[in-house]
Design an enzyme around this catalytic site. Structure first.
Site, mmCIF file in Angstrom:
data_model
loop_
_atom_site.group_PDB
_atom_site.id
_atom_site.type_symbol
_atom_site.label_atom_id
_atom_site.label_comp_id
_atom_site.label_asym_id
_atom_site.label_seq_id
_atom_site.Cartn_x
_atom_site.Cartn_y
_atom_site.Cartn_z
ATOM 1 N N LYS A 31 0.863 -1.185 0.000
ATOM 2 C CA LYS A 31 0.000 0.000 0.000
ATOM 3 C C LYS A 31 0.895 1.230 0.000
ATOM 4 O O LYS A 31 1.855 1.288 0.748
ATOM 5 C CB LYS A 31 -0.897 -0.018 1.238
ATOM 6 N N CYS A 48 -0.662 15.274 -6.054
ATOM 7 C CA CYS A 48 -1.163 14.536 -7.226
ATOM 8 C C CYS A 48 -2.284 13.583 -6.829
ATOM 9 O O CYS A 48 -2.183 12.864 -5.844
ATOM 10 C CB CYS A 48 -0.011 13.738 -7.845
ATOM 11 N N CYS A 50 -3.770 11.925 -9.693
ATOM 12 C CA CYS A 50 -3.927 11.089 -10.897
ATOM 13 C C CYS A 50 -2.934 9.926 -10.929
ATOM 14 O O CYS A 50 -3.040 9.054 -11.772
ATOM 15 C CB CYS A 50 -3.771 11.935 -12.160
ATOM 16 N N CYS A 59 2.047 17.041 -7.430
ATOM 17 C CA CYS A 59 1.583 17.203 -8.807
ATOM 18 C C CYS A 59 2.686 17.823 -9.649
ATOM 19 O O CYS A 59 3.324 18.776 -9.224
ATOM 20 C CB CYS A 59 0.350 18.118 -8.802
#
Ligand code: FES
Length: 82
Positions: A31, A48, A50, A59
């Site tokens: 994890k 971030c 994405c 990011c």
């Protein structure tokens, strides 16, 4: 039915990435967790969401390319001090 068959073949052949958000960050870990103390965040931090950033967990703008390629609409989490 043929379409369904072809679709399932397509996705099962890509089973290594099926349903996964994280394609390459810290894949040795069960994890991936990042933790920050609020006191250590200066005026602004941009995280971030994405999972495509080369500077993850920060990011780097990679969400723009990801959104263009996939039709997704993700962007960063921005934390600011007043
Ligand atoms: Fe992932 Fe910006 S690079 S949210």
């Amino acid at each position: 039915a043929v379409g369904t068959y072809l679709l399932s073949r397509y996705f099962s052949s890509r089973s290594d990435s099926k349903g996964k958000v994280n394609l390459e960050i810290n894949k040795d870990n069960a994890k991936v967790v990042h933790s920050f103390d609020i006191e250590d965040i200066s005026k602004k931090a941009v995280y971030c969401r994405c999972w495509r950033s080369k500077k993850f967990p920060y990011c780097d703008g990679a969400h723009t390319k990801h959104n263009e390629e996939t039709g997704d609409n993700v962007g960063p989490l921005i934390i600011k001090r007043r």
